[in-house]
Scaffold this motif. Structure first.
Motif, PDB file in Angstrom:
ATOM      1  N   ARG A 152       0.845  -1.175   0.000  1.00 35.78           N
ATOM      2  CA  ARG A 152       0.000   0.000   0.000  1.00 35.78           C
ATOM      3  C   ARG A 152       0.888   1.234   0.000  1.00 35.78           C
ATOM      4  O   ARG A 152       1.988   1.203  -0.538  1.00 35.78           O
ATOM      5  CB  ARG A 152      -0.949  -0.046   1.210  1.00 35.78           C
ATOM      6  CG  ARG A 152      -1.980  -1.179   1.107  1.00 35.78           C
ATOM      7  CD  ARG A 152      -2.891  -1.013  -0.112  1.00 35.78           C
ATOM      8  NE  ARG A 152      -3.897  -2.070  -0.238  1.00 35.78           N
ATOM      9  CZ  ARG A 152      -3.786  -3.102  -1.068  1.00 35.78           C
ATOM     10  NH1 ARG A 152      -2.707  -3.234  -1.810  1.00 35.78           N
ATOM     11  NH2 ARG A 152      -4.737  -3.999  -1.147  1.00 35.78           N
ATOM     12  N   GLU A 153       0.463   2.307   0.614  1.00 32.72           N
ATOM     13  CA  GLU A 153       1.170   3.585   0.555  1.00 32.72           C
ATOM     14  C   GLU A 153       2.572   3.477   1.150  1.00 32.72           C
ATOM     15  O   GLU A 153       2.734   3.292   2.354  1.00 32.72           O
ATOM     16  CB  GLU A 153       0.349   4.629   1.325  1.00 32.72           C
ATOM     17  CG  GLU A 153       0.902   6.024   1.297  1.00 32.72           C
ATOM     18  CD  GLU A 153       0.018   6.957   2.114  1.00 32.72           C
ATOM     19  OE1 GLU A 153       0.541   7.645   3.007  1.00 32.72           O
ATOM     20  OE2 GLU A 153      -1.205   6.987   1.861  1.00 32.72           O
ATOM     21  N   TYR A 154       3.587   3.590   0.290  1.00 32.51           N
ATOM     22  CA  TYR A 154       4.999   3.532   0.696  1.00 32.51           C
ATOM     23  C   TYR A 154       5.269   2.361   1.643  1.00 32.51           C
ATOM     24  O   TYR A 154       5.752   2.539   2.777  1.00 32.51           O
ATOM     25  CB  TYR A 154       5.418   4.850   1.350  1.00 32.51           C
ATOM     26  CG  TYR A 154       6.323   5.673   0.451  1.00 32.51           C
ATOM     27  CD1 TYR A 154       7.703   5.469   0.442  1.00 32.51           C
ATOM     28  CD2 TYR A 154       5.804   6.646  -0.383  1.00 32.51           C
ATOM     29  CE1 TYR A 154       8.531   6.214  -0.381  1.00 32.51           C
ATOM     30  CE2 TYR A 154       6.621   7.392  -1.217  1.00 32.51           C
ATOM     31  CZ  TYR A 154       7.989   7.175  -1.212  1.00 32.51           C
ATOM     32  OH  TYR A 154       8.800   7.904  -2.038  1.00 32.51           O
ATOM     33  N   ASP A 210       3.865  25.658   2.067  1.00 27.62           N
ATOM     34  CA  ASP A 210       4.220  25.405   3.467  1.00 27.62           C
ATOM     35  C   ASP A 210       3.613  24.109   4.014  1.00 27.62           C
ATOM     36  O   ASP A 210       3.612  23.890   5.228  1.00 27.62           O
ATOM     37  CB  ASP A 210       3.806  26.583   4.348  1.00 27.62           C
ATOM     38  CG  ASP A 210       2.321  26.900   4.246  1.00 27.62           C
ATOM     39  OD1 ASP A 210       1.644  26.302   3.388  1.00 27.62           O
ATOM     40  OD2 ASP A 210       1.841  27.753   5.019  1.00 27.62           O
ATOM     41  N   HIS A 211       3.113  23.229   3.131  1.00 29.39           N
ATOM     42  CA  HIS A 211       2.549  21.954   3.561  1.00 29.39           C
ATOM     43  C   HIS A 211       3.431  20.809   3.054  1.00 29.39           C
ATOM     44  O   HIS A 211       3.880  20.829   1.912  1.00 29.39           O
ATOM     45  CB  HIS A 211       1.130  21.754   3.012  1.00 29.39           C
ATOM     46  CG  HIS A 211       0.093  22.623   3.649  1.00 29.39           C
ATOM     47  ND1 HIS A 211       0.137  23.993   3.602  1.00 29.39           N
ATOM     48  CD2 HIS A 211      -1.022  22.299   4.355  1.00 29.39           C
ATOM     49  CE1 HIS A 211      -0.915  24.494   4.247  1.00 29.39           C
ATOM     50  NE2 HIS A 211      -1.624  23.493   4.722  1.00 29.39           N
ATOM     51  N   LEU A 212       3.642  19.792   3.890  1.00 27.54           N
ATOM     52  CA  LEU A 212       4.376  18.610   3.440  1.00 27.54           C
ATOM     53  C   LEU A 212       3.600  17.830   2.386  1.00 27.54           C
ATOM     54  O   LEU A 212       4.182  17.124   1.567  1.00 27.54           O
ATOM     55  CB  LEU A 212       4.683  17.690   4.624  1.00 27.54           C
ATOM     56  CG  LEU A 212       5.852  18.107   5.525  1.00 27.54           C
ATOM     57  CD1 LEU A 212       5.940  17.174   6.720  1.00 27.54           C
ATOM     58  CD2 LEU A 212       7.159  18.100   4.744  1.00 27.54           C
ATOM     59  N   GLY A 213       2.295  17.957   2.422  1.00 27.25           N
ATOM     60  CA  GLY A 213       1.430  17.304   1.453  1.00 27.25           C
ATOM     61  C   GLY A 213       0.024  17.826   1.626  1.00 27.25           C
ATOM     62  O   GLY A 213      -0.281  18.511   2.612  1.00 27.25           O
ATOM     63  N   PRO A 214      -0.864  17.526   0.683  1.00 30.20           N
ATOM     64  CA  PRO A 214      -2.252  17.975   0.839  1.00 30.20           C
ATOM     65  C   PRO A 214      -2.925  17.229   1.974  1.00 30.20           C
ATOM     66  O   PRO A 214      -2.720  16.022   2.146  1.00 30.20           O
ATOM     67  CB  PRO A 214      -2.878  17.619  -0.514  1.00 30.20           C
ATOM     68  CG  PRO A 214      -2.028  16.523  -1.053  1.00 30.20           C
ATOM     69  CD  PRO A 214      -0.645  16.764  -0.557  1.00 30.20           C
ATOM     70  N   PRO A 215      -3.753  17.909   2.797  1.00 25.39           N
ATOM     71  CA  PRO A 215      -4.388  17.238   3.933  1.00 25.39           C
ATOM     72  C   PRO A 215      -5.502  16.274   3.526  1.00 25.39           C
ATOM     73  O   PRO A 215      -5.814  15.342   4.271  1.00 25.39           O
ATOM     74  CB  PRO A 215      -4.947  18.397   4.761  1.00 25.39           C
ATOM     75  CG  PRO A 215      -5.119  19.516   3.779  1.00 25.39           C
ATOM     76  CD  PRO A 215      -4.029  19.358   2.768  1.00 25.39           C
ATOM     77  N   VAL A 216      -6.091  16.511   2.355  1.00 26.22           N
ATOM     78  CA  VAL A 216      -7.191  15.677   1.875  1.00 26.22           C
ATOM     79  C   VAL A 216      -6.928  15.312   0.422  1.00 26.22           C
ATOM     80  O   VAL A 216      -6.530  16.166  -0.379  1.00 26.22           O
ATOM     81  CB  VAL A 216      -8.544  16.414   1.993  1.00 26.22           C
ATOM     82  CG1 VAL A 216      -9.671  15.583   1.394  1.00 26.22           C
ATOM     83  CG2 VAL A 216      -8.848  16.750   3.451  1.00 26.22           C
ATOM     84  N   ILE A 217      -7.133  14.053   0.075  1.00 25.57           N
ATOM     85  CA  ILE A 217      -7.022  13.597  -1.310  1.00 25.57           C
ATOM     86  C   ILE A 217      -8.264  12.782  -1.633  1.00 25.57           C
ATOM     87  O   ILE A 217      -8.606  11.842  -0.899  1.00 25.57           O
ATOM     88  CB  ILE A 217      -5.762  12.737  -1.539  1.00 25.57           C
ATOM     89  CG1 ILE A 217      -4.495  13.527  -1.213  1.00 25.57           C
ATOM     90  CG2 ILE A 217      -5.696  12.238  -2.975  1.00 25.57           C
ATOM     91  CD1 ILE A 217      -3.215  12.705  -1.310  1.00 25.57           C
ATOM     92  N   GLY A 218      -8.966  13.152  -2.685  1.00 24.12           N
ATOM     93  CA  GLY A 218     -10.152  12.408  -3.080  1.00 24.12           C
ATOM     94  C   GLY A 218     -11.220  12.365  -2.015  1.00 24.12           C
ATOM     95  O   GLY A 218     -11.961  11.385  -1.912  1.00 24.12           O
ATOM     96  N   PRO A 264      -9.057  11.927   4.322  1.00 22.42           N
ATOM     97  CA  PRO A 264      -7.864  12.459   5.000  1.00 22.42           C
ATOM     98  C   PRO A 264      -6.616  11.791   4.435  1.00 22.42           C
ATOM     99  O   PRO A 264      -6.580  10.571   4.252  1.00 22.42           O
ATOM    100  CB  PRO A 264      -8.095  12.074   6.469  1.00 22.42           C
ATOM    101  CG  PRO A 264      -9.565  11.874   6.586  1.00 22.42           C
ATOM    102  CD  PRO A 264     -10.022  11.335   5.268  1.00 22.42           C
ATOM    103  N   ALA A 265      -5.617  12.594   4.136  1.00 22.84           N
ATOM    104  CA  ALA A 265      -4.407  12.074   3.499  1.00 22.84           C
ATOM    105  C   ALA A 265      -3.279  11.971   4.512  1.00 22.84           C
ATOM    106  O   ALA A 265      -3.033  12.892   5.294  1.00 22.84           O
ATOM    107  CB  ALA A 265      -3.986  12.979   2.349  1.00 22.84           C
ATOM    108  N   GLY A 266      -2.583  10.856   4.499  1.00 24.21           N
ATOM    109  CA  GLY A 266      -1.384  10.719   5.304  1.00 24.21           C
ATOM    110  C   GLY A 266      -0.239  11.497   4.673  1.00 24.21           C
ATOM    111  O   GLY A 266      -0.371  12.062   3.577  1.00 24.21           O
ATOM    112  N   PRO A 267       0.911  11.521   5.329  1.00 22.86           N
ATOM    113  CA  PRO A 267       2.030  12.324   4.831  1.00 22.86           C
ATOM    114  C   PRO A 267       2.569  11.865   3.490  1.00 22.86           C
ATOM    115  O   PRO A 267       3.255  12.625   2.797  1.00 22.86           O
ATOM    116  CB  PRO A 267       3.088  12.175   5.937  1.00 22.86           C
ATOM    117  CG  PRO A 267       2.719  10.934   6.671  1.00 22.86           C
ATOM    118  CD  PRO A 267       1.232  10.858   6.609  1.00 22.86           C
TER     119      PRO A 267
END
Length: 485
Positions: A329-331, A412-420, A423-426
């Motif tokens: 899965r994710e990384y 200034d964000h490590l990644g988007p907080p929400v995807i699709g 809630p999005a992980g890092p």
């Protein structure tokens, strides 16, 4: 180079304000080299043009972090002398940038880390030396995240690189400096690295072509120790597929000093146009990569539209997902990166913690907690992931999937907080790329349209050493996108 103040206008606005520029930066790398070889322009004239662009545009981007105009002019003058002496230089005068984790002799190369702020490269990386031998000119060193282990391009040495279309956004990472420079006409080609998508995702965010070759195809026998040992490769960035394929073909080689090296040809026809791939190709489209990865609906719609256009053009494309293990899965192998970081830099954490990016501190500390059994399980999982993709490629020749599930996000964000809508992980923004590093296969991101005014990329993947097949079909994707633009 000191850190510039925050920009008040983006790159295009600076050009509209009347910065004097010729058209050299709009040429393909191939066309510019042809002009220099034919004598229509000298390498020195080309260098002066691109130096002016860096001086005008880079302060608002922080894409290039080491820049020596006098050295650039000396390199260009040497190219002109070599041409006059009758040397064959296919890349004559082409300005290239090099990511700040690849050695360029005599330059300060830091990997974006204060731990290496005084390091001067003792020699060129193999790929850099090869480009120089062929007549390219190193324009500068591009910014990257610390140790190239973060999905945005910011560090404690230089600061944050900005997106060429909107300075409030990140170009992604870790090769954000490379893509921001290239998309802004600061050079015509860029060398980067890719251990989990660091070439492909920033390329997608900035509308460029980004190639991760098969492992071992571009030699990298010396340089910095790699936290992602066995996963990282030299990445090639260009503004079109033909330039990317041309440079890849010039770089693909065998060096016995590289333990990953393979003595096989690139599979391309040197110096000739990319051949049209066979219509018999068995192609699969996997919008969530068989892992139910989150993706923004409008990004998915744009990529689906591109796939539908390819189908309408006569390409047979099935819907199909690789049969990954349930753990894929994710990384899923992030522990290998964390353990590698701890092995290399953990001993410096106690005395120099404040000199390391806090995100990297967390990764190094996570690596300290990895037990030998954790590493063994990760390596076994990598093997199973490779077998799964291998079985998929027994039925298909190519896999199409998203490069990134989102467009570029705030700086200034490590990644988007929400995807699709979830809630999005890092690492959610990076989910679609690392599986192909684990398998060592070639993967190329190709511009596939725009969403909310920002670029998105379609990823083309093939079995290991089928890099030429990837590039030929990437050209098909590019041609379809240009026709529909």
């Amino acid at each position: 180079m000191s850190r510039p103040a925050a920009p008040k206008a983006n790159t295009e606005a600076l050009l509209r304000e009347g910065t004097p520029m010729s058209a050299l930066h709009t040429l393909s790398a191939r066309a510019l080299a042809a002009q220099v070889i034919d004598g229509a322009a000298s390498a020195a004239e080309v260098a002066r043009h691109f130096i002016a662009r860096v001086e005008a545009l880079n302060p608002g981007l922080l894409a290039i972090v080491q820049f020596d105009p006098e050295r650039v002019l000396r390199e260009a003058a040497d190219v002109d002398r070599r041409l006059a002496a009758g040397d064959a230089l296919p890349l004559a005068g082409v300005p290239v940038t090099v990511k700040d984790n690849l050695w360029v002799e005599g330059y300060r190369i830091t990997q974006g880390s204060l731990l290496l702020e005084d390091f001067i490269a003792p020699r060129d990386a193999w790929a850099v030396a090869r480009l120089r031998a062929l007549g390219a000119v190193v324009l500068g060193i591009t910014n990257c995240s610390e140790f190239a282990c973060k999905g945005v391009t910011s560090n404690l040495v230089y600061g944050a690189t900005r997106h060429p279309m909107d300075p409030a956004l990140t170009p992604g990472g870790s090769s954000g400096g490379a893509v921001s420079a290239l998309a802004s006409g600061l050079g015509l080609l860029a060398l980067a690295t890719d251990a989990g998508g660091s070439t492909r995702r920033p390329a997608a965010h900035c509308g460029l072509v980004g190639l991760k070759p098969s492992a071992g195809m571009i030699p990298h026998p010396w340089g910095f120790a790699e936290p992602n040992y066995g996963l990282s490769v030299i990445g090639v960035l260009a503004r079109d597929v033909t330039d990317c394929a041309w440079v890849y073909d010039l770089l693909a080689a065998y060096d016995a000093g590289d333990p990953a090296g393979v003595p096989i040809p690139s599979g391309l026809e040197a110096g000739t146009p990319l051949a049209v791939p066979s219509r018999d190709l068995r192609i699969a489209w996997s919008p969530r990569l068989g892992c139910d990865f989150a993706i923004d609906e409008d990004v998915l719609a744009a990529l689906q539209s591109r796939v539908d256009a390819l189908r309408a053009a006569g390409w047979r494309i099935d819907n199909g997902d690789p049969p990954w293990p349930t753990e894929a899965r994710e990384y899923p192998l992030l522990a290998l990166q964390q353990a590698g970081l701890h092995a290399l830099y953990g001993s410096r954490l106690a005395s120099e913690r404040e000199r390391i990016d806090p995100n990297l501190v967390m990764q190094i500390e996570a690596g300290a907690r990895c037990a030998p059994a954790d590493i063994a399980r990760a390596l076994r999982l990598r093997e199973r992931i490779g077998h799964a993709l291998g079985s998929f490629f027994a039925e298909y020749d190519l896999l199409l999937c998203p490069t990134a599930p989102v467009t570029a996000w705030p700086l200034d964000h490590l990644g988007p907080p929400v995807i699709g809508g979830r809630p999005a992980g890092p690492r959610g923004h990076a989910a679609f790329t690392p599986l192909f590093n684990y398998c060592g296969v070639p993967a190329c991101s190709v511009p596939a349209g725009r969403v909310r005014g920002l670029p998105v990329g379609l990823q083309v993947v093939a079995p290991r050493y089928e890099d030429a097949t990837v590039l030929r079909f990437a050209k098909v994707v590019e041609s379809t996108a240009l026709r529909d633009a």
